[in-house]
Structure formats: structure tokens, C-alpha cells
Design an enzyme around this catalytic site. Structure first.
Site, PDB file in Angstrom:
ATOM      1  N   CYS A  87       0.851  -1.192   0.000  1.00  0.00           N
ATOM      2  CA  CYS A  87       0.000   0.000   0.000  1.00  0.00           C
ATOM      3  C   CYS A  87       0.889   1.245   0.000  1.00  0.00           C
ATOM      4  O   CYS A  87       1.858   1.334   0.754  1.00  0.00           O
ATOM      5  CB  CYS A  87      -0.914   0.003   1.221  1.00  0.00           C
ATOM      6  SG  CYS A  87      -2.026   1.421   1.287  1.00  0.00           S
ATOM      7  N   CYS A  89      -3.762   0.898   8.084  1.00  0.00           N
ATOM      8  CA  CYS A  89      -3.287   0.278   6.847  1.00  0.00           C
ATOM      9  C   CYS A  89      -2.822  -1.150   7.139  1.00  0.00           C
ATOM     10  O   CYS A  89      -2.160  -1.404   8.137  1.00  0.00           O
ATOM     11  CB  CYS A  89      -2.119   1.098   6.300  1.00  0.00           C
ATOM     12  SG  CYS A  89      -1.340   0.442   4.819  1.00  0.00           S
ATOM     13  N   HIS A 135      -8.301   5.245  -7.601  1.00  0.00           N
ATOM     14  CA  HIS A 135      -8.171   6.479  -8.376  1.00  0.00           C
ATOM     15  C   HIS A 135      -8.504   7.718  -7.552  1.00  0.00           C
ATOM     16  O   HIS A 135      -9.548   7.772  -6.908  1.00  0.00           O
ATOM     17  CB  HIS A 135      -9.085   6.425  -9.605  1.00  0.00           C
ATOM     18  CG  HIS A 135      -8.644   5.411 -10.598  1.00  0.00           C
ATOM     19  ND1 HIS A 135      -9.094   4.113 -10.562  1.00  0.00           N
ATOM     20  CD2 HIS A 135      -7.789   5.499 -11.639  1.00  0.00           C
ATOM     21  CE1 HIS A 135      -8.526   3.442 -11.555  1.00  0.00           C
ATOM     22  NE2 HIS A 135      -7.737   4.270 -12.217  1.00  0.00           N
ATOM     23  N   CYS A 175      -4.379  -0.489  -0.130  1.00  0.00           N
ATOM     24  CA  CYS A 175      -4.923  -1.675   0.540  1.00  0.00           C
ATOM     25  C   CYS A 175      -6.418  -1.489   0.809  1.00  0.00           C
ATOM     26  O   CYS A 175      -6.941  -0.369   0.757  1.00  0.00           O
ATOM     27  CB  CYS A 175      -4.174  -1.962   1.831  1.00  0.00           C
ATOM     28  SG  CYS A 175      -4.486  -0.777   3.164  1.00  0.00           S
ATOM     29  N   CYS A 214      -7.352   1.148   3.664  1.00  0.00           N
ATOM     30  CA  CYS A 214      -7.130   2.537   3.227  1.00  0.00           C
ATOM     31  C   CYS A 214      -8.162   2.932   2.168  1.00  0.00           C
ATOM     32  O   CYS A 214      -8.683   4.053   2.186  1.00  0.00           O
ATOM     33  CB  CYS A 214      -5.715   2.723   2.687  1.00  0.00           C
ATOM     34  SG  CYS A 214      -4.419   2.696   3.959  1.00  0.00           S
TER      35      CYS A 214
END
Length: 92
Positions: free
Chosen positions: A13, A20, A31, A54, A57
Site C-alpha cells: 500500500c 493500513c 483512483h 490496501c 485505506c
């Protein structure tokens, strides 16, 4: 640019928000949303606006999970993740 989306699986990530999981099997190409570069009928460019992200996140930047960060803080972390992703792709 479908290959960049497939390549994200298994990568670490790059967004790195609290909680995380480090990436790996949960990693996708997330995106970054920016006016003028995405929206109805406009797909963000995978290389310029994609971050290896990940699952935990991704849930936070998409707003599916609250984490106590502001929209601006989440957007900044995601933008940083995009830059780290491009740097990693160039290095690899």
C-alpha cells in the site's frame, strides 16, 4: 491501462493511512478524484491518478469507513500515494 490495475494486486500500500494493512492481496489501484479529470463519462488516468491502496485505506478514502481524518487529509494522503506509486513503478 488495465495492466496497471492488475499489477496492483500483491503490491504494498502506498496510501498508508492509520489502520493500513500494508497491502498485498487486498491492494487495488484506487483512483484519486479531481474535478476536470473524472466524473460522468470521464475515467481518471490509471498512471497519473492511481495509487496502490490496501482494502482498509481504500475504504477510508471512499468514505465507507470513518477514521477521524478530514476530506482534505484523506485527499492529500491519496495524492501522496499516487506519487509514491508512480515512483515505485518507475523504479521497478
Amino acid at each position: 491501462m488495465t495492466d496497471l490495475r492488475k499489477l496492483a494486486r500483491g503490491q504494498p500500500c502506498q496510501v498508508r493511512l492509520p489502520g493500513c494493512d500494508g497491502g498485498g492481496e487486498t491492494t487495488v489501484l484506487a483512483h484519486l478524484r479531481m474535478p476536470g479529470y473524472c466524473g460522468t463519462g470521464i475515467k481518471p488516468d490509471d498512471l497519473a491518478f492511481g495509487a496502490h491502496c490496501c482494502g482498509p485505506c481504500h475504504a477510508k478514502i471512499d468514505g465507507r469507513e470513518k477514521c477521524g481524518l478530514t476530506h482534505e487529509q484523506l485527499h492529500s494522503a491519496h495524492a501522496d500515494g499516487c506519487l509514491r506509486t508512480v515512483a515505485k513503478l518507475r523504479k521497478d
